[in-house]
Design an enzyme around this catalytic site. Structure first.
Site, mmCIF file in Angstrom:
data_model
loop_
_atom_site.group_PDB
_atom_site.id
_atom_site.type_symbol
_atom_site.label_atom_id
_atom_site.label_comp_id
_atom_site.label_asym_id
_atom_site.label_seq_id
_atom_site.Cartn_x
_atom_site.Cartn_y
_atom_site.Cartn_z
ATOM 1 N N GLY A 86 13.134 141.119 13.713
ATOM 2 C CA GLY A 86 12.541 140.743 12.430
ATOM 3 C C GLY A 86 11.205 141.425 12.191
ATOM 4 N N CYS A 87 10.399 141.509 13.239
ATOM 5 C CA CYS A 87 9.080 142.134 13.106
ATOM 6 C C CYS A 87 9.215 143.634 12.855
ATOM 7 C CB CYS A 87 8.240 141.866 14.359
ATOM 8 S SG CYS A 87 7.905 140.109 14.608
ATOM 9 N N THR A 88 10.188 144.250 13.489
ATOM 10 C CA THR A 88 10.425 145.684 13.283
ATOM 11 C C THR A 88 10.890 145.941 11.855
ATOM 12 O OG1 THR A 88 10.962 145.968 15.620
ATOM 13 C CG2 THR A 88 11.724 147.684 14.110
ATOM 14 N N ALA A 97 7.855 145.445 9.443
ATOM 15 C CA ALA A 97 6.882 146.542 9.546
ATOM 16 C C ALA A 97 7.440 147.832 8.953
ATOM 17 C CB ALA A 97 6.478 146.752 11.001
ATOM 18 N N THR A 122 10.350 143.029 18.095
ATOM 19 C CA THR A 122 11.441 142.083 17.867
ATOM 20 C C THR A 122 12.162 142.532 16.592
ATOM 21 O OG1 THR A 122 10.077 140.581 16.563
ATOM 22 C CG2 THR A 122 10.187 140.174 18.950
#
Length: 160
Positions: free
Chosen positions: A44-46, A49, A42
Site C-alpha cells: 500500500g505504501c509503495t 508513493a 509495503t
C-alpha cells in the site's frame, strides 16, 4: 485529531538525502500535501508513493509540494526511493514526534495484537499554513488523484 481549519503544526524533518524539510520555509509559497504512511516497501505504501510521484509535476503546476512521512530512517527512505523510482520527498520521523503532533501515531490492532503504528493519513495544507482537508484511514488506490482534484480546486479558490 487535526481537522479542516486548524493551523498545521510546524515541523522540520530530514529527507532521504538527510536534507531538512521545514514546513514553515514553504509558507506563503506553496501548498503542501503532507501524507503519513506506516512503512517503506509495503504494497500500500509503495502504491501510494508511486501514485504521488507519478503526478508530482501536476501538483507542482498548481503550486503544491508533496511530502511523505514515516518512522523509517533516512537510509531506508533512500533505498525505497531509489528501488521504486520515486521522486517525492520522503521524510524520516524516527522519533515519531511529528506523527504524534499530527495525531497519526495511534494504537492499532493487527491479527488480534494491539500495537502502536502510523494511521495512514493525508493533510492538504494551504499556502497560509491552514489545513484545508484532513483524511484518516486512507485507502492508497486512487488517493493521489482524489487529492489532486482538491488541490486544483484550492488553487482556483485562491485565484478568485
Amino acid at each position: 485529531m487535526l481537522q479542516s481549519g486548524d493551523i498545521a503544526p510546524p515541523f522540520s524533518l530530514p529527507d532521504a538525502d538527510m536534507e531538512i524539510f521545514d514546513l514553515t520555509s514553504v509558507a506563503g509559497k506553496h501548498h503542501v500535501v503532507l501524507y503519513f504512511y506506516p512503512r517503506d516497501r509495503t504494497p500500500g505504501c509503495t502504491l501510494q508513493a508511486a501514485d504521488f510521484s507519478d503526478h508530482e509535476d501536476d501538483f507542482a503546476r498548481h503550486g503544491c509540494i508533496v511530502v511523505g512521512v514515516s518512522p523509517d530512517d533516512c537510509l531506508t527512505h533512500a533505498e525505497f526511493r531509489d528501488e521504486e523510482g520515486l521522486s517525492i520527498r520522503l521524510l524520516s520521523d524516527a522519533d515519531k514526534e511529528v506523527c504524534q503532533l499530527y495525531g497519526v501515531w495511534q494504537q492499532k490492532e493487527v491479527d488480534g495484537v494491539k500495537k502502536m503504528g502510523v494511521r495512514r493519513s493525508t493533510f492538504i495544507i494551504d499556502k497560509h499554513g491552514t489545513i484545508r482537508h484532513a483524511f484518516y484511514d486512507v485507502a492508497p488506490r486512487g488517493h493521489a488523484a482524489a487529492v489532486f482534484d482538491l488541490v486544483k480546486k484550492l488553487e482556483s479558490d485562491n485565484a478568485e
